[in-house]
Design an enzyme around this catalytic site. Structure first.
Site, mmCIF file in Angstrom:
data_model
loop_
_atom_site.group_PDB
_atom_site.id
_atom_site.type_symbol
_atom_site.label_atom_id
_atom_site.label_comp_id
_atom_site.label_asym_id
_atom_site.label_seq_id
_atom_site.Cartn_x
_atom_site.Cartn_y
_atom_site.Cartn_z
ATOM 1 N N ASN A 1 -9.472 -0.235 -7.277
ATOM 2 C CA ASN A 1 -9.815 -0.494 -5.877
ATOM 3 C C ASN A 1 -10.846 0.548 -5.457
ATOM 4 O O ASN A 1 -10.504 1.711 -5.258
ATOM 5 C CB ASN A 1 -8.543 -0.385 -5.018
ATOM 6 C CG ASN A 1 -8.835 -0.444 -3.531
ATOM 7 O OD1 ASN A 1 -9.937 -0.819 -3.120
ATOM 8 N ND2 ASN A 1 -7.847 -0.086 -2.730
ATOM 9 N N GLY B 1 -4.059 8.743 -2.852
ATOM 10 C CA GLY B 1 -5.135 9.712 -2.660
ATOM 11 C C GLY B 1 -4.677 11.145 -2.466
ATOM 12 O O GLY B 1 -5.454 12.000 -2.058
ATOM 13 N N SER C 1 -2.249 7.598 -6.819
ATOM 14 C CA SER C 1 -2.592 8.769 -7.632
ATOM 15 C C SER C 1 -2.339 8.570 -9.124
ATOM 16 O O SER C 1 -1.950 9.505 -9.822
ATOM 17 C CB SER C 1 -1.849 10.013 -7.116
ATOM 18 O OG SER C 1 -2.280 10.329 -5.810
ATOM 19 N N LYS D 1 -12.377 0.696 -2.707
ATOM 20 C CA LYS D 1 -12.354 0.931 -1.260
ATOM 21 C C LYS D 1 -13.802 0.869 -0.701
ATOM 22 O O LYS D 1 -14.600 0.060 -1.181
ATOM 23 C CB LYS D 1 -11.664 2.260 -0.940
ATOM 24 C CG LYS D 1 -10.306 2.375 -1.641
ATOM 25 C CD LYS D 1 -9.472 3.494 -1.144
ATOM 26 C CE LYS D 1 -8.189 3.563 -1.949
ATOM 27 N NZ LYS D 1 -7.244 4.523 -1.409
ATOM 28 N N GLU E 1 2.827 0.629 -3.663
ATOM 29 C CA GLU E 1 2.028 1.831 -3.436
ATOM 30 C C GLU E 1 2.677 2.668 -2.340
ATOM 31 O O GLU E 1 2.471 2.386 -1.138
ATOM 32 C CB GLU E 1 0.615 1.449 -2.998
ATOM 33 C CG GLU E 1 -0.143 0.653 -4.035
ATOM 34 C CD GLU E 1 -1.646 0.760 -3.827
ATOM 35 O OE1 GLU E 1 -2.314 1.198 -4.762
ATOM 36 O OE2 GLU E 1 -2.131 0.429 -2.741
ATOM 37 N N HIS F 1 -3.216 -4.017 1.838
ATOM 38 C CA HIS F 1 -3.266 -2.601 1.450
ATOM 39 C C HIS F 1 -2.811 -1.748 2.636
ATOM 40 O O HIS F 1 -3.083 -2.076 3.794
ATOM 41 C CB HIS F 1 -4.688 -2.229 1.037
ATOM 42 C CG HIS F 1 -4.777 -0.890 0.388
ATOM 43 N ND1 HIS F 1 -4.761 0.283 1.115
ATOM 44 C CD2 HIS F 1 -4.844 -0.518 -0.914
ATOM 45 C CE1 HIS F 1 -4.836 1.313 0.291
ATOM 46 N NE2 HIS F 1 -4.885 0.847 -0.958
ATOM 47 N N GLU G 1 -3.892 0.886 3.849
ATOM 48 C CA GLU G 1 -4.964 1.336 4.748
ATOM 49 C C GLU G 1 -5.319 0.244 5.763
ATOM 50 O O GLU G 1 -5.630 0.544 6.916
ATOM 51 C CB GLU G 1 -6.185 1.773 3.918
ATOM 52 C CG GLU G 1 -5.900 3.086 3.201
ATOM 53 C CD GLU G 1 -6.728 3.337 1.956
ATOM 54 O OE1 GLU G 1 -7.700 2.607 1.698
ATOM 55 O OE2 GLU G 1 -6.370 4.270 1.220
HETATM 56 C C1 PEP Z 1 -5.013 2.800 -3.590
HETATM 57 O O1 PEP Z 1 -5.367 3.130 -2.470
HETATM 58 O O2 PEP Z 1 -4.856 1.592 -3.875
HETATM 59 C C2 PEP Z 1 -4.771 3.863 -4.568
HETATM 60 C C3 PEP Z 1 -3.905 3.635 -5.489
HETATM 61 O O3 PEP Z 1 -5.498 5.046 -4.418
HETATM 62 P P1 PEP Z 1 -5.427 6.347 -5.345
HETATM 63 O O4 PEP Z 1 -5.306 5.899 -6.783
HETATM 64 O O5 PEP Z 1 -6.697 7.068 -5.077
HETATM 65 O O6 PEP Z 1 -4.201 7.109 -4.933
#
Ligand code: PEP
Length: 249
Positions: free
Chosen positions: A10, A169, A208, A12, A163, A93, A95
């Protein structure tokens, strides 16, 4: 049941045309590890050029509108994404749930629109840190599944991404035992919601995921792949995650 793993990136709101140069290395790694499906979800503006360039990987998007067309300024329909070359789309997601206040019902409608347009819908769920600290992680995620999962989904059209919001992040990941507990609970809920079809729906872990923790996470029962944010932006970071996942099989 062991399901074929999916590693999805992703991007973003990151990336430009120059960044599409990363797809060559990612595609080569994907071609060399035929037991894993690989996808990249760039920003809308890059979906079509990415789909034209990408070999060996599927291109997806990060959102779609629930309606097929109409007066929704600034929005993109699932059919438009399909025509641009997308094969999958992330919906719900955290976000977007936070920034755009998307509800479970809206996420379900988007997933239904995606499936109707011939896309694979990746439905994201996950608890916040206060919800986990309060002991409510399982009930929060189960409620999100109840509200977001489309009844018509199956192993070919639907993927769930767990998630934890606090792991996105941040460099923090849940304990393996907590990932195992959550993925088992999601599997049970999917089977409850979809019947036998629920056993074939892939459940990704996201938050992460990096080269150094991918193998451990991908080996957890009912972890059927990864949704990767920051570490999907370059082939140098993403390819080792594909390789680790392929080794787990
Ligand atoms: C995400 O936002 O889908 C995600 C998994 O981000 P990150 O791997 O940077 O934690």
């Amino acid at each position: 049941m062991a399901l074929r793993k999916l590693v999805a990136g992703n991007w973003k709101m990151n990336g430009d045309r120059a960044a599409l140069g990363e797809l060559a290395g990612i595609g080569a790694a994907a071609a060399g590890h035929a037991n894993v499906d690989v996808a990249i979800c760039p920003p809308f503006t890059l979906v079509a050029p990415a789909a034209e360039q990408a070999a060996g990987i599927a291109i997806g998007a990060q959102d779609c509108h629930a309606a097929a067309k109409g007066a929704h300024t600034g929005c993109i329909s699932a059919a438009m994404l399909r025509e641009a070359g997308a094969r999958l789309v992330i919906v719900g997601h955290s976000e977007r749930r936070a920034d755009q206040h998307e509800t479970d019902a809206e996420v379900r409608a988007k997933a239904q629109a995606a499936i109707a347009a011939g896309l694979i819908a990746i439905v994201c769920v996950g608890e916040t840190e206060p919800e986990r600290d309060a002991g409510n992680a399982l009930s929060v995620v189960e409620a999100q599944l109840d509200g977001s999962i489309p009844a018509e989904g199956d192993g070919a059209t639907l993927v769930v991404a767990y998630e934890p919001v606090w792991a996105i992040g941040t460099g923090r990941v849940p304990a393996v035992a907590d990932v195992a507990e959550m993925h088992a609970a999601i599997r049970a809920r999917l089977t409850g919601l979809l019947g036998a079809k629920g056993a074939a729906v892939r459940i990704l872990y996201g938050g992460s995921v990096k080269a150094d923790n991918a193998a451990e996470l991908m080996a957890v029962p009912d972890v059927d792949g990864a949704l990767v944010g920051g570490a999907s932006l370059t082939a140098a970071l993403f390819v080792p995650i594909i390789e680790a996942t392929a080794r787990v099989g």
